[in-house]
Write an enzyme that holds these catalytic residues in place. Structure first.
Site, short mmCIF file in Angstrom:
data_model
loop_
_atom_site.label_atom_id
_atom_site.label_comp_id
_atom_site.label_asym_id
_atom_site.label_seq_id
_atom_site.Cartn_x
_atom_site.Cartn_y
_atom_site.Cartn_z
N ASP A 61 0.86 -1.18 0.00
CA ASP A 61 0.00 0.00 0.00
C ASP A 61 0.90 1.24 0.00
O ASP A 61 1.65 1.46 0.94
CB ASP A 61 -0.89 -0.04 1.25
CG ASP A 61 -1.73 1.21 1.38
OD1 ASP A 61 -2.27 1.65 0.37
OD2 ASP A 61 -1.84 1.73 2.49
N THR A 94 -3.09 5.19 -3.83
CA THR A 94 -1.99 5.91 -3.17
C THR A 94 -0.70 5.76 -3.94
O THR A 94 0.11 6.67 -3.99
CB THR A 94 -1.79 5.36 -1.76
OG1 THR A 94 -1.81 3.95 -1.81
CG2 THR A 94 -2.90 5.82 -0.86
N THR A 95 -0.49 4.58 -4.56
CA THR A 95 0.74 4.39 -5.34
C THR A 95 0.65 5.19 -6.64
O THR A 95 1.59 5.90 -7.00
CB THR A 95 0.95 2.91 -5.65
OG1 THR A 95 0.82 2.17 -4.46
CG2 THR A 95 2.32 2.66 -6.22
N ASP A 387 -8.80 -0.37 2.06
CA ASP A 387 -8.78 0.33 0.77
C ASP A 387 -10.07 0.04 0.02
O ASP A 387 -10.72 0.95 -0.51
CB ASP A 387 -7.59 -0.14 -0.08
CG ASP A 387 -6.31 0.57 0.33
OD1 ASP A 387 -6.36 1.26 1.36
OD2 ASP A 387 -5.30 0.44 -0.36
#
Length: 527
Positions: A61, A94-95, A387
């Site tokens: 994550d 998020t990445t 998530d």
């Protein structure tokens, strides 16, 4: 003539080119660090803390990885912040947001090298981001009206989100759990009502969703094991004053009988308190603090289930879910809100006994019990599930859906390219650069799966030249595939957040032309 220094001796400043280089490099290094975790075939990172116990976290994550880093470079910090913001705002992507910002800076660096002013680049990026967003808006699907289609959209989104995580093996099972849990919320994005309990043992497939609330405690000795139609008082109060324990104080007494008197008085105080609590007409008392033997006896005699030392998160949730409030004084029962539920009983999960509250006041509450081989697996499973829950709850509110697998990036890049052709002046270079940065995301997804990205992207580009194309990268078969058939969907809200946050972060780093590092404060010798 002597040069007057403005800054203190140890303070350092870097101007112009050097400052920009430092910030570009830092940002790109961060992007390179997380970019291997992107996509269904992304790899995980092991984070080992240097503190006591050397805790190990295994995760892919983006936000979790970046949160755990100690970054010194100011530009890198900006990227860490956007990944955090993305995590708080929509929970997933998020990445992607860090990778996109990093790629934008990589492109900007080349432009700066050809003497294009940062402000020109910024205004080009702005136009491009606006154009990219509009390109997506034209292609979104919205099935809110058709409940069945909407459910299948949600399932697809959940499976897409989970397929890049540890849960990808059993993604259907977990997607179902997540969709069920979010549908219970009936449109609220408050994930507090979904409780996740982690119990090592069993395999990930054994995880299940349970309606109601599970408290990770045992039922005490001699207490009723099962209570129907429960009235619950949730409290945070000291129930351990029935023993004399006055630290550091000296009590002088003439004889032992005096000590007994003091103890007796303490006991009386306790008994009064317990009677006040019983007067609320309850049959379950949950306390955040310890309950000593004597009050426990009194509760057991009254047939009241007393649960002590419930963990804080648990007790706040319990109050929320059962519709009660946490009380700390018991003098006026009418002002205390009691919680209600239909049944309290003890259940077994693995080796542990837990207390299950079912038929709670707040119908949307549920508990997801995660099982797995070890704590590391469970922690990562919880992050992945979180998530998915975030994305789903956002999608229930904003039901616009787009395809996944690099498709949105291709759509955006195509429109941005056209904009670049129409735009005169140096801005067009920046707009072109933006479209190249967008293409980096499908490229990286392909690279992480060990595919030939150059070949795939050029095929994709050709496909996307046709009207109404639904092609994206299918990493399972290792070729260009139809995203509609594969059922790979993403939430529009997540993509939009990625696009806008990454552009803003890149813009912010581009604006920098000087880095001033403050002089460290001197320590005075205190001898």
């Amino acid at each position: 003539m002597a040069v007057h220094r403005i800054l203190k001796d140890e303070a350092s400043e870097e101007k112009g080119e050097r400052a920009r280089m430092a910030s570009f490099l830092g940002a790109m290094a961060i992007a390179d660090l997380v970019k291997t975790t992107l996509g269904p075939k992304g790899m995980d990172k092991i984070l080992q803390s240097t503190g006591r116990g050397h805790q190990v976290t295994v995760t892919n994550d983006g936000a979790t990885i970046l949160k755990s880093l100690h970054v010194d470079n100011p530009a890198a910090k900006v990227l860490v912040d956007i990944s955090k913001a993305q995590d708080d705002e929509v929970g997933d992507g998020t990445t992607s947001v860090v990778v996109l910002a990093g790629e934008l800076l990589r492109e900007a660096e080349k432009l700066v090298a050809t003497k294009i002013h940062p402000m020109t680049i910024i205004s080009g990026f702005r136009m491009a981001a606006e154009c990219a967003r509009n390109a997506l808006l034209q292609k979104v699907m919205d099935n809110k009206a058709d409940a069945e289609k909407f459910m299948s959209d949600l399932m697809k989104i959940a499976m897409t989100t989970l397929s890049s995580k540890i849960l990808s093996q059993d993604k259907e099972h977990f997607a179902k759990l997540a969709v069920d849990a979010v549908m219970r919320l009936k449109g609220s994005t408050d994930l507090e009502a979904i409780q996740i309990i982690k119990k090592p043992g069993g395999s990930l497939k054994d995880s299940f969703l349970d309606e109601g609330f599970i408290l990770d405690k045992k039922i005490g000795i001699g207490q009723p094991r099962r209570i129907e139609n429960a009235k619950i008082l949730v409290a945070n109060t000291a129930m351990d004053t029935d023993k004399v324990k006055i630290y550091g104080a000296r009590v002088r007494v003439d004889s032992m009988s005096k000590v007994a008197e003091i103890e007796g008085a303490e006991k009386e105080k306790m008994r009064e308190k317990v009677q006040k609590i019983i007067a609320h007409g309850i049959n379950c008392f949950v306390n955040r603090q310890l309950i000593y033997n004597f009050p426990e006896e009194l509760f057991a005699d009254a047939g009241i289930l007393a649960i002590e030392h419930a963990d804080f998160e648990g007790i706040e949730r319990l109050a929320l879910v059962t519709g009660g409030e946490i009380a700390s004084t018991f003098d006026n029962p009418e002002s205390v809100k009691l919680g209600h539920c239909n049944l309290i009983e003890e259940i077994m999960i693995g080796e542990d006994k837990l207390i299950h509250f079912s038929g709670v006041e707040m119908g949307q509450a549920c508990t997801i019990v995660l099982r797995g081989a070890s704590h590391h697996v469970l922690d990562e499973a919880e992050r992945s599930l979180h998530d998915a829950l975030c994305v789903l709850s956002q999608t229930v509110n904003d039901s616009r859906v787009i395809l996944g697998g690099g498709w949105p990036e291709m759509v955006m890049a195509k429109d941005v390219d056209e904009l670049a052709r129409r735009t005169p002046g140096k801005k067009s270079h920046a707009i072109e650069a933006f479209s190249r940065a967008l293409l980096a995301i499908p490229t990286i997804i392909a690279d992480n799966a060990g595919l030939d990205s150059a070949e795939l992207i050029s095929q994709l580009r050709a496909e996307h030249d046709k009207e109404g194309c639904t092609a994206g990268i299918d990493v399972i078969s290792g070729s260009v595939g139809d995203m509609v058939e594969r059922g790979i969907s993403e939430s529009f809200k997540v993509k939009q957040a990625i696009l806008l946050s990454a552009t803003e972060a890149a813009e912010m780093i581009l604006r920098v032309d000087e880095i001033i590092t403050c002089a460290p404060r001197k320590r005075e010798d205190r001898m």
